[in-house]
Design a protein around this motif. Sequence first.
Motif, PDB file in Angstrom:
ATOM      1  N   SER A   1      60.050  44.102  66.191  1.00  0.00           N
ATOM      2  CA  SER A   1      59.087  42.968  66.744  1.00  0.00           C
ATOM      3  C   SER A   1      58.189  42.515  65.313  1.00  0.00           C
ATOM      4  O   SER A   1      57.543  41.421  65.583  1.00  0.00           O
ATOM      5  N   CYS A   2      58.561  43.082  64.342  1.00  0.00           N
ATOM      6  CA  CYS A   2      57.783  42.478  63.076  1.00  0.00           C
ATOM      7  C   CYS A   2      58.593  41.373  62.356  1.00  0.00           C
ATOM      8  O   CYS A   2      59.773  41.344  62.278  1.00  0.00           O
ATOM      9  N   LYS A   3      57.773  40.348  62.085  1.00  0.00           N
ATOM     10  CA  LYS A   3      58.553  39.019  61.671  1.00  0.00           C
ATOM     11  C   LYS A   3      59.097  39.161  60.440  1.00  0.00           C
ATOM     12  O   LYS A   3      59.935  38.325  60.034  1.00  0.00           O
ATOM     13  N   TYR A   4      58.840  40.268  59.544  1.00  0.00           N
ATOM     14  CA  TYR A   4      59.371  40.330  58.142  1.00  0.00           C
ATOM     15  C   TYR A   4      60.744  41.145  58.115  1.00  0.00           C
ATOM     16  O   TYR A   4      61.297  41.262  57.353  1.00  0.00           O
ATOM     17  N   ASN A   5      61.162  41.791  59.446  1.00  0.00           N
ATOM     18  CA  ASN A   5      62.250  42.530  59.469  1.00  0.00           C
ATOM     19  C   ASN A   5      63.590  42.003  59.839  1.00  0.00           C
ATOM     20  O   ASN A   5      63.497  40.818  60.526  1.00  0.00           O
ATOM     21  N   ASN A   6      64.404  41.917  59.085  1.00  0.00           N
ATOM     22  CA  ASN A   6      65.625  41.536  59.093  1.00  0.00           C
ATOM     23  C   ASN A   6      66.465  42.584  60.187  1.00  0.00           C
ATOM     24  O   ASN A   6      66.938  43.602  59.491  1.00  0.00           O
ATOM     25  N   SER A   7      66.545  42.375  61.389  1.00  0.00           N
ATOM     26  CA  SER A   7      67.163  43.383  62.363  1.00  0.00           C
ATOM     27  C   SER A   7      68.503  43.723  61.999  1.00  0.00           C
ATOM     28  O   SER A   7      69.073  44.815  62.345  1.00  0.00           O
ATOM     29  N   LEU A   8      69.344  42.764  61.285  1.00  0.00           N
ATOM     30  CA  LEU A   8      70.779  42.716  61.064  1.00  0.00           C
ATOM     31  C   LEU A   8      70.981  43.866  60.176  1.00  0.00           C
ATOM     32  O   LEU A   8      71.913  44.633  60.111  1.00  0.00           O
ATOM     33  N   LYS A   9      70.275  43.664  59.093  1.00  0.00           N
ATOM     34  CA  LYS A   9      70.328  44.888  57.952  1.00  0.00           C
ATOM     35  C   LYS A   9      69.348  45.813  58.002  1.00  0.00           C
ATOM     36  O   LYS A   9      69.413  46.935  57.184  1.00  0.00           O
ATOM     37  N   LYS A  10      68.417  45.952  59.083  1.00  0.00           N
ATOM     38  CA  LYS A  10      67.298  46.732  59.168  1.00  0.00           C
ATOM     39  C   LYS A  10      66.622  47.230  57.855  1.00  0.00           C
ATOM     40  O   LYS A  10      66.501  48.102  57.357  1.00  0.00           O
ATOM     41  N   VAL A  11      66.119  46.007  57.019  1.00  0.00           N
ATOM     42  CA  VAL A  11      65.526  45.993  55.918  1.00  0.00           C
ATOM     43  C   VAL A  11      64.461  45.201  56.336  1.00  0.00           C
ATOM     44  O   VAL A  11      64.259  44.077  56.909  1.00  0.00           O
ATOM     45  N   CYS A  12      63.123  45.203  55.356  1.00  0.00           N
ATOM     46  CA  CYS A  12      62.119  44.362  55.396  1.00  0.00           C
ATOM     47  C   CYS A  12      62.163  43.155  54.375  1.00  0.00           C
ATOM     48  O   CYS A  12      62.785  43.320  53.188  1.00  0.00           O
ATOM     49  N   ASN A  13      61.956  41.900  54.643  1.00  0.00           N
ATOM     50  CA  ASN A  13      62.023  40.841  53.870  1.00  0.00           C
ATOM     51  C   ASN A  13      61.143  40.701  52.695  1.00  0.00           C
ATOM     52  O   ASN A  13      61.015  39.735  51.892  1.00  0.00           O
ATOM     53  N   LEU A  14      59.763  41.471  52.925  1.00  0.00           N
ATOM     54  CA  LEU A  14      58.874  41.297  51.744  1.00  0.00           C
ATOM     55  C   LEU A  14      59.381  42.127  50.531  1.00  0.00           C
ATOM     56  O   LEU A  14      59.948  43.110  50.531  1.00  0.00           O
ATOM     57  N   LYS A  15      58.684  41.739  49.517  1.00  0.00           N
ATOM     58  CA  LYS A  15      59.087  42.414  48.309  1.00  0.00           C
ATOM     59  C   LYS A  15      58.345  43.894  48.133  1.00  0.00           C
ATOM     60  O   LYS A  15      58.403  44.611  47.414  1.00  0.00           O
ATOM     61  N   ALA A  16      57.064  43.541  48.741  1.00  0.00           N
ATOM     62  CA  ALA A  16      56.263  44.674  48.852  1.00  0.00           C
ATOM     63  C   ALA A  16      55.583  44.960  50.137  1.00  0.00           C
ATOM     64  O   ALA A  16      55.106  43.746  50.995  1.00  0.00           O
ATOM     65  N   ILE A  17      55.282  46.069  50.633  1.00  0.00           N
ATOM     66  CA  ILE A  17      54.293  46.024  51.605  1.00  0.00           C
ATOM     67  C   ILE A  17      52.909  46.897  51.421  1.00  0.00           C
ATOM     68  O   ILE A  17      52.674  47.584  50.551  1.00  0.00           O
ATOM     69  N   LYS A  18      52.172  46.622  52.461  1.00  0.00           N
ATOM     70  CA  LYS A  18      50.644  47.495  52.285  1.00  0.00           C
ATOM     71  C   LYS A  18      50.746  48.487  53.087  1.00  0.00           C
ATOM     72  O   LYS A  18      50.967  48.327  54.348  1.00  0.00           O
ATOM     73  N   VAL A  19      50.492  49.767  52.934  1.00  0.00           N
ATOM     74  CA  VAL A  19      50.473  50.908  53.582  1.00  0.00           C
ATOM     75  C   VAL A  19      49.002  51.346  53.533  1.00  0.00           C
ATOM     76  O   VAL A  19      48.503  51.559  52.547  1.00  0.00           O
ATOM     77  N   SER A  20      48.383  51.593  54.809  1.00  0.00           N
ATOM     78  CA  SER A  20      47.134  52.100  54.862  1.00  0.00           C
ATOM     79  C   SER A  20      46.881  53.308  55.712  1.00  0.00           C
ATOM     80  O   SER A  20      47.756  53.514  56.716  1.00  0.00           O
TER      81      SER A  20
END
Length: 51
Positions: free
Chosen positions: A11-30
Amino acid sequence: MDQKINCTVESCKYNNSLKKVCNLKAIKVSPVNGVNTAEPDESMCSSYEYE
């Protein structure tokens, strides 16, 4: 070093569901307030945006 952010949150707009990877170069973890389990549920991806 090239890092890859694996992601299965479809459901995340940054997810490439075909490759199961995040399209962002970095993520923020809280931290999750009030959770002290020493398990992964103590943190969350704050970069998440609904598609």
